[in-house]
Design a protein around this motif. Structure first.
Motif, PDB file in Angstrom:
ATOM      1  N   ASN A 148       0.983  -1.217  -0.049  1.00 45.75           N
ATOM      2  CA  ASN A 148       0.115   0.188   0.071  1.00 45.75           C
ATOM      3  C   ASN A 148       0.857   1.203   0.019  1.00 45.75           C
ATOM      4  O   ASN A 148       0.433   2.419  -0.168  1.00 45.75           O
ATOM      5  N   PHE A 149       2.117   0.962   0.237  1.00 46.41           N
ATOM      6  CA  PHE A 149       2.979   2.308   0.578  1.00 46.41           C
ATOM      7  C   PHE A 149       3.033   3.240  -1.012  1.00 46.41           C
ATOM      8  O   PHE A 149       3.347   2.675  -2.031  1.00 46.41           O
ATOM      9  N   ASP A 150       2.774   4.580  -0.729  1.00 47.68           N
ATOM     10  CA  ASP A 150       2.867   5.428  -1.755  1.00 47.68           C
ATOM     11  C   ASP A 150       3.091   6.584  -1.142  1.00 47.68           C
ATOM     12  O   ASP A 150       2.530   7.369  -0.386  1.00 47.68           O
ATOM     13  N   VAL A 151       4.276   7.084  -1.737  1.00 45.85           N
ATOM     14  CA  VAL A 151       4.670   8.519  -1.019  1.00 45.85           C
ATOM     15  C   VAL A 151       4.078   9.589  -1.435  1.00 45.85           C
ATOM     16  O   VAL A 151       4.136  10.726  -0.738  1.00 45.85           O
ATOM     17  N   ARG A 152       3.264   9.523  -2.367  1.00 42.73           N
ATOM     18  CA  ARG A 152       2.285  10.657  -2.571  1.00 42.73           C
ATOM     19  C   ARG A 152       1.024  10.610  -1.777  1.00 42.73           C
ATOM     20  O   ARG A 152       0.269  11.817  -1.609  1.00 42.73           O
ATOM     21  N   VAL A 160       7.009   6.793   7.596  1.00 45.65           N
ATOM     22  CA  VAL A 160       8.406   6.068   7.279  1.00 45.65           C
ATOM     23  C   VAL A 160       8.810   7.079   6.151  1.00 45.65           C
ATOM     24  O   VAL A 160       8.139   7.078   4.991  1.00 45.65           O
ATOM     25  N   ASP A 161       9.994   7.597   6.244  1.00 37.17           N
ATOM     26  CA  ASP A 161      10.740   8.523   5.079  1.00 37.17           C
ATOM     27  C   ASP A 161      11.520   7.398   4.229  1.00 37.17           C
ATOM     28  O   ASP A 161      12.498   6.990   4.734  1.00 37.17           O
ATOM     29  N   PRO A 162      11.173   6.968   3.119  1.00 40.21           N
ATOM     30  CA  PRO A 162      11.820   5.976   2.229  1.00 40.21           C
ATOM     31  C   PRO A 162      13.501   6.460   2.017  1.00 40.21           C
ATOM     32  O   PRO A 162      14.296   5.589   1.554  1.00 40.21           O
ATOM     33  N   ASN A 163      13.660   7.559   2.121  1.00 41.45           N
ATOM     34  CA  ASN A 163      15.042   8.037   1.758  1.00 41.45           C
ATOM     35  C   ASN A 163      15.841   8.316   2.958  1.00 41.45           C
ATOM     36  O   ASN A 163      16.986   8.497   2.703  1.00 41.45           O
ATOM     37  N   THR A 166      16.507   3.482   7.419  1.00 40.69           N
ATOM     38  CA  THR A 166      17.110   2.428   6.916  1.00 40.69           C
ATOM     39  C   THR A 166      16.277   1.061   6.859  1.00 40.69           C
ATOM     40  O   THR A 166      15.489   0.984   7.732  1.00 40.69           O
ATOM     41  N   THR A 167      16.496   0.116   6.266  1.00 43.62           N
ATOM     42  CA  THR A 167      15.775  -1.013   6.095  1.00 43.62           C
ATOM     43  C   THR A 167      15.936  -1.846   7.324  1.00 43.62           C
ATOM     44  O   THR A 167      14.896  -2.372   7.835  1.00 43.62           O
ATOM     45  N   ARG A 168      17.053  -1.705   7.830  1.00 48.99           N
ATOM     46  CA  ARG A 168      17.389  -2.438   9.450  1.00 48.99           C
ATOM     47  C   ARG A 168      16.228  -1.727  10.091  1.00 48.99           C
ATOM     48  O   ARG A 168      15.428  -2.255  11.032  1.00 48.99           O
ATOM     49  N   GLU A 169      16.120  -0.268  10.209  1.00 46.38           N
ATOM     50  CA  GLU A 169      15.220   0.532  11.169  1.00 46.38           C
ATOM     51  C   GLU A 169      13.598   0.229  10.807  1.00 46.38           C
ATOM     52  O   GLU A 169      12.729  -0.052  11.627  1.00 46.38           O
ATOM     53  N   LEU A 170      13.561  -0.066   9.385  1.00 46.86           N
ATOM     54  CA  LEU A 170      12.127  -0.511   9.021  1.00 46.86           C
ATOM     55  C   LEU A 170      11.805  -1.859   9.530  1.00 46.86           C
ATOM     56  O   LEU A 170      10.810  -2.039  10.042  1.00 46.86           O
ATOM     57  N   PHE A 171      12.604  -2.930   9.552  1.00 43.07           N
ATOM     58  CA  PHE A 171      12.289  -4.057   9.978  1.00 43.07           C
ATOM     59  C   PHE A 171      12.240  -4.128  11.518  1.00 43.07           C
ATOM     60  O   PHE A 171      11.427  -4.794  12.037  1.00 43.07           O
ATOM     61  N   CYS A 172      12.830  -3.275  12.194  1.00 39.72           N
ATOM     62  CA  CYS A 172      12.574  -2.976  13.706  1.00 39.72           C
ATOM     63  C   CYS A 172      11.488  -2.324  14.072  1.00 39.72           C
ATOM     64  O   CYS A 172      10.781  -2.834  14.813  1.00 39.72           O
ATOM     65  N   ARG A 173      10.974  -1.626  13.264  1.00 39.38           N
ATOM     66  CA  ARG A 173       9.775  -0.866  13.363  1.00 39.38           C
ATOM     67  C   ARG A 173       8.730  -2.027  13.299  1.00 39.38           C
ATOM     68  O   ARG A 173       7.718  -1.913  14.051  1.00 39.38           O
ATOM     69  N   CYS A 201      15.469   2.460   3.092  1.00 39.90           N
ATOM     70  CA  CYS A 201      14.412   1.448   2.883  1.00 39.90           C
ATOM     71  C   CYS A 201      13.604   1.538   1.599  1.00 39.90           C
ATOM     72  O   CYS A 201      12.470   0.527   1.327  1.00 39.90           O
ATOM     73  N   GLY A 202      13.512   2.582   0.837  1.00 43.84           N
ATOM     74  CA  GLY A 202      12.479   2.969  -0.154  1.00 43.84           C
ATOM     75  C   GLY A 202      12.827   1.587  -1.213  1.00 43.84           C
ATOM     76  O   GLY A 202      11.789   1.109  -1.827  1.00 43.84           O
ATOM     77  N   GLU A 203      13.904   1.429  -1.664  1.00 41.70           N
ATOM     78  CA  GLU A 203      14.419   0.344  -2.554  1.00 41.70           C
ATOM     79  C   GLU A 203      13.856  -1.098  -2.252  1.00 41.70           C
ATOM     80  O   GLU A 203      13.180  -1.791  -2.741  1.00 41.70           O
ATOM     81  N   THR A 204      14.019  -1.303  -0.926  1.00 38.69           N
ATOM     82  CA  THR A 204      13.560  -2.739  -0.314  1.00 38.69           C
ATOM     83  C   THR A 204      11.798  -2.833  -0.420  1.00 38.69           C
ATOM     84  O   THR A 204      11.269  -3.877  -0.892  1.00 38.69           O
ATOM     85  N   ILE A 205      11.092  -1.346  -0.203  1.00 41.90           N
ATOM     86  CA  ILE A 205       9.932  -1.650  -0.152  1.00 41.90           C
ATOM     87  C   ILE A 205       9.383  -1.705  -1.540  1.00 41.90           C
ATOM     88  O   ILE A 205       8.365  -2.566  -1.784  1.00 41.90           O
ATOM     89  N   ARG A 206      10.208  -1.172  -2.812  1.00 36.94           N
ATOM     90  CA  ARG A 206       9.765  -1.504  -3.952  1.00 36.94           C
ATOM     91  C   ARG A 206      10.147  -2.710  -4.425  1.00 36.94           C
ATOM     92  O   ARG A 206       9.003  -3.358  -5.131  1.00 36.94           O
TER      93      ARG A 206
END
Length: 444
Positions: A148-152, A160-163, A166-173, A201-206
């Motif tokens: 569902n993630f959409d920066v717009r 979550v700011d994808p830029n 970090t992906t590590r922080e995203l997984f911790c969240r 983490c933006g690239e991993t979400i994509r």
């Protein structure tokens, strides 16, 4: 004197795609290959006897049946159903020349056994034996978040700011356990090492979304593979190039590149000069313009049985995350079979590949080979990973990168798009009218 806008050397997949795109855009293209066949280092070998000859192995055994029924890819890779290569195929309408089958399974290795990769909410909650109950719920939440993630739409971002995050922080969240982190990062987001964890983490979400959207097209796995193997691909793009006026010369030696003030001026082939404004080629044609950045080992294995613990799948991908074996890079296994018309009835082709990290690369892939036993015959190759020394803007010589150990095409498509950008100064976009909105696929 013959003049062309672009000369392409080598008929590997990248070179043929760029040749087709350039011809389609109105450029006058000449395509030369030193080999008598299409595909370069990523060719498909047929009949089977040719593979034994190429690797200087005696055989094949009578039990392998008719050699003409085999098409063996030297560098097998799968397509993500919603990935960049499928978009290029649809955009160029090369889908007219190809048929696909969905790959039947996507698996990940853990503690000596292969497990099905959960790619849907249902898989996450019911089928997966990779996680405990609490991790299943957390993983499911992460999947839904990525889809569902959409920066717009800030509501979908959940702060979550994808830029920045970090992906590590995203997984911790999402409080993911180590095992869930491992297969999410390597078997779903398809990262090949651990470095992604400390990147935005933006690239991993994509990548998670790409995997899930690709999976939703076919249910069994997110991957596709052409009937008759990958050898059909370069030929499909060569047809496209020829359709728009491209000229092909196979089995022709290239004597030298003629330069003028540091810029390519012509190609001399068998004593004849062909003038050009730009040149596209694979690394084998310009050894002095590339450098080695690593080595890849590939072991092609011929089997007469499906791989254990894959539910007798006729085709599948297996990823061994590097943390399972205390390595720096993952090991990949791709399995295809007679249902793709690439082997005799009842036969399978499995290829194990990885980035070599030691002076004994064959020992490195042993855990992958053990999953395939018994193996009827194996063919081992170790090749250099070569990259261009410069971007080509000054010399107008644009060199592709060698194929990596990863067994899907996403990184190769990034190289194609990057080369297209440098050659034309424009982005490769997939807009405009398309007669073929869908590709042929056979899920049987």
């Amino acid at each position: 004197m013959e003049e062309y806008d672009i000369i392409v050397l080598g008929t590997g997949l990248k070179e043929c795609i760029l040749s087709g795109l350039m011809s389609q855009s109105g450029k006058k293209v000449l395509h030369i290959d030193k080999n008598p066949y299409y595909g370069g280092e990523s060719a498909s070998i047929s009949p089977l006897e040719e593979l034994f000859k190429k690797f200087q192995v005696p055989g094949p055994a009578k039990s392998m049946d008719r050699g003409k029924e085999w098409n063996i890819d030297l560098i097998p890779k799968f397509f993500l159903a919603n990935g960049e290569l499928v978009k290029i195929l649809v955009h160029t309408e090369v889908t007219r020349y190809l048929d696909f089958k969905a790959v039947e399974g996507s698996y990940v290795y853990k503690a000596g056994k292969v497990h099905k990769v959960p790619g849907t909410e249902e898989d996450a909650m019911h089928a997966s034996d990779l996680m405990g109950m609490f991790d299943k719920r957390r993983f499911r939440k992460l999947l839904l978040f990525a889809l569902n993630f959409d920066v717009r739409n800030p509501r979908t971002c959940q702060d979550v700011d994808p830029n920045k995050m970090t992906t590590r922080e995203l997984f911790c969240r999402f409080d993911l356990g180590l095992e869930a982190v491992e297969f999410t990062g390597h078997a779903i987001a398809l990262h090949s090492s651990e470095s992604y964890l400390d990147q935005p983490c933006g690239e991993t979400i994509r990548r998670i979304r790409l995997y899930c959207e690709s999976l939703s097209r076919h249910n069994t796995s997110p991957y596709l593979y052409p009937v008759y193997g990958l050898g059909e691909l370069p030929q499909g793009f060569a047809r496209l190039s020829a359709e728009f006026g491209g000229t092909f010369l196979l089995n022709r030696t290239v004597d030298e590149l003629v330069m003028d003030s540091g810029k390519v001026k012509a190609v001399k082939s068998e004593g004849k000069l062909f003038h050009c404004k730009q040149l596209i080629c694979d690394p084998s044609y310009v050894p002095n313009r590339v450098r080695k950045v690593g080595r890849v080992i590939r072991v092609i294995c011929l089997l007469n049985h499906p791989v254990k613990n894959t539910h007798d799948a006729h085709s599948c991908q297996i990823i061994i995350p590097q943390t399972q074996l205390n390595r720096k890079s993952d090991i990949y296994i791709s399995v295809v079979s007679y249902v793709h018309n690439v082997a005799s009835d009842g036969m399978y082709i499995a290829t194990v590949s990885t980035t070599a990290e030691t002076s004994n690369p064959e020992k490195e892939v042993q855990p992958g080979l053990e999953l395939l036993e018994p193996v009827m015959q194996k063919f081992v190759s170790v090749s250099k990973m070569l990259v261009p020394n410069e971007d080509g803007k000054k010399s107008q010589i644009f060199v592709s990168r060698s194929y990596d150990a990863i067994n899907h095409f996403e990184a190769d498509c990034e190289d194609i798009k990057d080369m297209y950008r440098r050659i034309t100064g424009a982005e490769l976009s997939f807009g405009g009218s398309q007669r073929h909105q869908s590709y042929n696929s056979d899920d049987d």
